[in-house]
Design a protein around this motif. Sequence first.
Motif, mmCIF file in Angstrom:
data_model
loop_
_atom_site.group_PDB
_atom_site.id
_atom_site.type_symbol
_atom_site.label_atom_id
_atom_site.label_comp_id
_atom_site.label_asym_id
_atom_site.label_seq_id
_atom_site.Cartn_x
_atom_site.Cartn_y
_atom_site.Cartn_z
ATOM 1 N N MET A 1 0.833 -1.203 0.000
ATOM 2 C CA MET A 1 0.000 0.000 0.000
ATOM 3 C C MET A 1 0.864 1.248 0.000
ATOM 4 O O MET A 1 1.893 1.327 0.672
ATOM 5 N N GLU A 2 0.405 2.244 -0.777
ATOM 6 C CA GLU A 2 1.182 3.466 -0.897
ATOM 7 C C GLU A 2 1.254 4.211 0.421
ATOM 8 O O GLU A 2 2.279 4.789 0.794
ATOM 9 N N ASN A 3 0.131 4.210 1.189
ATOM 10 C CA ASN A 3 0.087 4.927 2.460
ATOM 11 C C ASN A 3 0.973 4.294 3.515
ATOM 12 O O ASN A 3 1.248 4.890 4.550
ATOM 13 N N ALA A 4 1.398 3.031 3.280
ATOM 14 C CA ALA A 4 2.229 2.347 4.263
ATOM 15 C C ALA A 4 3.673 2.826 4.211
ATOM 16 O O ALA A 4 4.446 2.586 5.133
ATOM 17 N N LYS A 5 4.046 3.503 3.119
ATOM 18 C CA LYS A 5 5.416 3.985 2.982
ATOM 19 C C LYS A 5 5.577 5.295 3.748
ATOM 20 O O LYS A 5 4.784 6.223 3.571
ATOM 21 N N PRO A 6 6.593 5.412 4.601
ATOM 22 C CA PRO A 6 6.793 6.668 5.336
ATOM 23 C C PRO A 6 7.225 7.797 4.403
ATOM 24 O O PRO A 6 7.902 7.563 3.400
ATOM 25 N N LEU A 7 6.814 9.017 4.736
ATOM 26 C CA LEU A 7 7.215 10.171 3.941
ATOM 27 C C LEU A 7 8.680 10.505 4.170
ATOM 28 O O LEU A 7 9.399 10.875 3.245
ATOM 29 N N PHE A 8 9.118 10.366 5.425
ATOM 30 C CA PHE A 8 10.519 10.590 5.764
ATOM 31 C C PHE A 8 10.776 9.946 7.121
ATOM 32 O O PHE A 8 9.868 9.405 7.751
ATOM 33 N N GLU A 9 12.009 9.989 7.570
ATOM 34 C CA GLU A 9 12.384 9.391 8.850
ATOM 35 C C GLU A 9 13.100 10.412 9.725
ATOM 36 O O GLU A 9 13.808 11.286 9.228
ATOM 37 N N ILE A 10 12.880 10.285 11.018
ATOM 38 C CA ILE A 10 13.578 11.106 12.014
ATOM 39 C C ILE A 10 14.476 10.190 12.822
ATOM 40 O O ILE A 10 14.026 9.149 13.306
ATOM 41 N N VAL A 11 15.724 10.564 12.957
ATOM 42 C CA VAL A 11 16.674 9.767 13.730
ATOM 43 C C VAL A 11 16.784 10.364 15.127
ATOM 44 O O VAL A 11 17.174 11.518 15.295
ATOM 45 N N LEU A 12 16.405 9.587 16.133
ATOM 46 C CA LEU A 12 16.430 10.036 17.529
ATOM 47 C C LEU A 12 17.193 9.011 18.360
ATOM 48 O O LEU A 12 16.768 7.851 18.460
ATOM 49 N N PHE A 13 18.304 9.431 18.929
ATOM 50 C CA PHE A 13 19.168 8.544 19.717
ATOM 51 C C PHE A 13 19.567 7.295 18.928
ATOM 52 O O PHE A 13 19.592 6.182 19.460
ATOM 53 N N GLY A 14 19.825 7.517 17.658
ATOM 54 C CA GLY A 14 20.252 6.412 16.799
ATOM 55 C C GLY A 14 19.135 5.523 16.311
ATOM 56 O O GLY A 14 19.386 4.550 15.586
ATOM 57 N N ILE A 15 17.889 5.848 16.686
ATOM 58 C CA ILE A 15 16.738 5.051 16.268
ATOM 59 C C ILE A 15 15.987 5.782 15.167
ATOM 60 O O ILE A 15 15.656 6.964 15.303
ATOM 61 N N LYS A 16 15.734 5.093 14.064
ATOM 62 C CA LYS A 16 15.001 5.690 12.955
ATOM 63 C C LYS A 16 13.495 5.589 13.203
ATOM 64 O O LYS A 16 12.964 4.501 13.396
ATOM 65 N N ILE A 17 12.853 6.733 13.226
ATOM 66 C CA ILE A 17 11.407 6.782 13.454
ATOM 67 C C ILE A 17 10.723 7.183 12.154
ATOM 68 O O ILE A 17 10.894 8.311 11.684
ATOM 69 N N PRO A 18 9.967 6.274 11.534
ATOM 70 C CA PRO A 18 9.289 6.611 10.277
ATOM 71 C C PRO A 18 8.117 7.558 10.511
ATOM 72 O O PRO A 18 7.342 7.387 11.452
ATOM 73 N N ILE A 19 8.008 8.566 9.687
ATOM 74 C CA ILE A 19 6.916 9.536 9.773
ATOM 75 C C ILE A 19 5.997 9.331 8.571
ATOM 76 O O ILE A 19 6.377 9.581 7.431
ATOM 77 N N HIS A 20 4.785 8.861 8.854
ATOM 78 C CA HIS A 20 3.823 8.569 7.797
ATOM 79 C C HIS A 20 2.916 9.770 7.545
ATOM 80 O O HIS A 20 2.912 10.747 8.298
ATOM 81 N N GLU A 21 2.129 9.662 6.486
ATOM 82 C CA GLU A 21 1.246 10.756 6.092
ATOM 83 C C GLU A 21 0.252 11.118 7.189
ATOM 84 O O GLU A 21 -0.023 12.295 7.424
ATOM 85 N N VAL A 22 -0.281 10.101 7.897
ATOM 86 C CA VAL A 22 -1.292 10.373 8.932
ATOM 87 C C VAL A 22 -0.711 11.214 10.062
ATOM 88 O O VAL A 22 -1.415 12.021 10.671
ATOM 89 N N ILE A 23 0.578 11.036 10.345
ATOM 90 C CA ILE A 23 1.222 11.829 11.393
ATOM 91 C C ILE A 23 1.365 13.278 10.948
ATOM 92 O O ILE A 23 1.085 14.216 11.711
ATOM 93 N N VAL A 24 1.793 13.476 9.694
ATOM 94 C CA VAL A 24 1.952 14.830 9.159
ATOM 95 C C VAL A 24 0.607 15.553 9.124
ATOM 96 O O VAL A 24 0.516 16.734 9.463
ATOM 97 N N LEU A 25 -0.443 14.832 8.734
ATOM 98 C CA LEU A 25 -1.776 15.436 8.704
ATOM 99 C C LEU A 25 -2.217 15.860 10.098
ATOM 100 O O LEU A 25 -2.832 16.922 10.274
ATOM 101 N N GLN A 26 -1.902 15.057 11.093
ATOM 102 C CA GLN A 26 -2.235 15.428 12.477
ATOM 103 C C GLN A 26 -1.445 16.654 12.921
ATOM 104 O O GLN A 26 -1.972 17.522 13.623
ATOM 105 N N TRP A 27 -0.178 16.736 12.513
ATOM 106 C CA TRP A 27 0.626 17.923 12.822
ATOM 107 C C TRP A 27 0.005 19.173 12.201
ATOM 108 O O TRP A 27 -0.054 20.230 12.837
#
Length: 233
Positions: free
Chosen positions: A1-27
Amino acid sequence: MENAKPLFEIVLFGIKIPIHEVIVLQWIIMLFIISFVLVLFKKLRTVPNNLQSFGEIVVETINNLVLENMGKKYIKFAPFIGTLAIFLTFMNLFDLFGFRPPTSDYSVALGLAIMSFVLIQANAIKENGLKHYFKAFAKPFSFMLPLNIIERLVVPISLSLRLFGNVLAAVIIVELLYKALGYVTKILNISIPILQIGLPIPFHIYFSIFDGLIQMLIFIMLTMIFIKTTSEH
């Protein structure tokens, strides 16, 4: 699914956190609400203008809703219920802007349900004390303990599935409608997708606006009921 692909990733303490469309929309929704509130309360007037009047009507409506359904004792929850109602309204209506509502993603619905669940249990412990809170699981009879525990734990699942299922069903129906109209347009060899411009409007009114507002109302009503009944159990 296209929506399953993260838009970008944030690296926090060496951990990659995927940021999906639903998160950006909530922001985006949170940024809009915060900006609106800051503008609204920047300069309050004795004689309110249209914007301030609208804000006062929203606040008064939420306060009355809490008073009528929970009582004066629980008026302290009005800010939480109001914030939840406004946030859910914007999320449920977001498909009017061409995006899938964030609440059609189960992770979002479950996150909101867990947040309400934690508040419900925390308030019950605060009002009754930790000892009485756990003793209530064995009421009215001790053999009801397993059932009472299950009943308590099923609350976030019930809240989240009801919200997610209804919103997702509405989204799917509208998407199928657009695909069907597109198919008809292709068969009739119409260069302008005129069928997809006017015909979906009644469906958007019902499935996007009406259903979205109903699901918001059901979620906050159940949250208020659970807060009150759990506290008084």
